[in-house]
Scaffold this motif. Structure first.
Motif, mmCIF file in Angstrom:
data_model
loop_
_atom_site.group_PDB
_atom_site.id
_atom_site.type_symbol
_atom_site.label_atom_id
_atom_site.label_comp_id
_atom_site.label_asym_id
_atom_site.label_seq_id
_atom_site.Cartn_x
_atom_site.Cartn_y
_atom_site.Cartn_z
ATOM 1 N N LEU A 107 0.834 -1.192 0.000
ATOM 2 C CA LEU A 107 0.000 0.000 0.000
ATOM 3 C C LEU A 107 0.875 1.250 0.000
ATOM 4 N N VAL A 108 0.488 2.203 -0.828
ATOM 5 C CA VAL A 108 1.147 3.507 -0.910
ATOM 6 C C VAL A 108 0.068 4.573 -0.708
ATOM 7 N N ALA A 109 0.482 5.791 -0.381
ATOM 8 C CA ALA A 109 -0.462 6.888 -0.214
ATOM 9 C C ALA A 109 -1.003 7.308 -1.580
ATOM 10 N N ALA A 110 -2.290 7.562 -1.625
ATOM 11 C CA ALA A 110 -2.942 8.019 -2.860
ATOM 12 C C ALA A 110 -3.126 9.527 -2.737
ATOM 13 N N PHE A 111 -2.232 10.283 -3.349
ATOM 14 C CA PHE A 111 -2.270 11.742 -3.243
ATOM 15 C C PHE A 111 -3.091 12.345 -4.361
ATOM 16 N N GLU A 112 -3.838 13.382 -4.025
ATOM 17 C CA GLU A 112 -4.550 14.171 -5.012
ATOM 18 C C GLU A 112 -3.551 15.128 -5.658
ATOM 19 N N VAL A 126 6.348 2.768 -0.043
ATOM 20 C CA VAL A 126 5.460 1.727 0.475
ATOM 21 C C VAL A 126 5.282 1.953 1.979
ATOM 22 N N LEU A 127 4.032 2.129 2.400
ATOM 23 C CA LEU A 127 3.738 2.335 3.812
ATOM 24 C C LEU A 127 3.394 1.028 4.518
ATOM 25 N N LEU A 128 2.897 0.067 3.758
ATOM 26 C CA LEU A 128 2.557 -1.242 4.323
ATOM 27 C C LEU A 128 2.743 -2.298 3.250
ATOM 28 N N GLN A 129 3.459 -3.359 3.592
ATOM 29 C CA GLN A 129 3.519 -4.505 2.687
ATOM 30 C C GLN A 129 3.277 -5.766 3.497
#
Length: 166
Positions: A107-112, A126-129
């Motif tokens: 999971l990565v951050a989904a930035f606007e 990657v913030l969580l794998q």
């Protein structure tokens, strides 16, 4: 998978930003509702006070909780890359995951687009794998701004959403 982290503001990913600690979270919202920072997943009773909302549909709008801290951080699956030699889509787990599984994810951050204070390297960090390393053995790696509890609940949710895939 898309996860809305209602207790973590997107500003925590900006340079100099910080995420609130459990001690700094409000006990009640502005309209008097009790605030419980425990994970509740969208579609399974998510509502006021839930910390984590999870959806497999990117078209669903993020669940914004009244009394939450600014715009929430949204996490999404990291897109796999095509591997020419193997002729398949792959994610680079940097040696931490050794068994192919539908339960493996990053999971990565989904930035606007309007978040210009976020560095280019933060967009792909990657913030969580989570991945399989043996029969019924998995590994989880997480980083700021996620807590161990938040990371663990997200990993548990991956078992619920893919019950008959293996």
């Amino acid at each position: 998978m898309h996860c809305v982290m209602n207790s973590i503001p997107v500003s925590s990913m900006e340079e100099g930003g910080s995420a609130p600690t459990a001690a700094s979270l409000p006990e009640t919202t502005a309209d008097g509702h009790q605030f419980y920072p425990s994970p509740v997943f969208k579609g399974r009773g998510g509502g006021p006070g839930s910390d984590v909302s999870s959806t497999n549909s990117p078209s669903e709008s993020p669940l914004v909780i009244p009394g939450s801290i600014g715009e929430p951080l949204v996490l999404k699956n990291r897109a796999p890359r095509w591997h020419e030699q193997l002729q398949c889509w792959c994610l680079n787990f940097r040696g931490r995951v050794t068994v192919a599984s539908v339960k493996n994810f990053q999971l990565v951050a989904a930035f606007e687009p309007h978040h210009q204070n976020v560095s280019a390297e933060e967009h792909d960090r990657v913030l969580l794998q989570f991945g399989k390393i043996g029969k019924d053995i998995f590994t989880m790696d997480y980083s700021y701004p996620l807590s161990a509890f938040q990371a663990f609940t997200l990993c548990l949710s991956s078992f619920d959403t893919k019950p008959a895939c293996e």
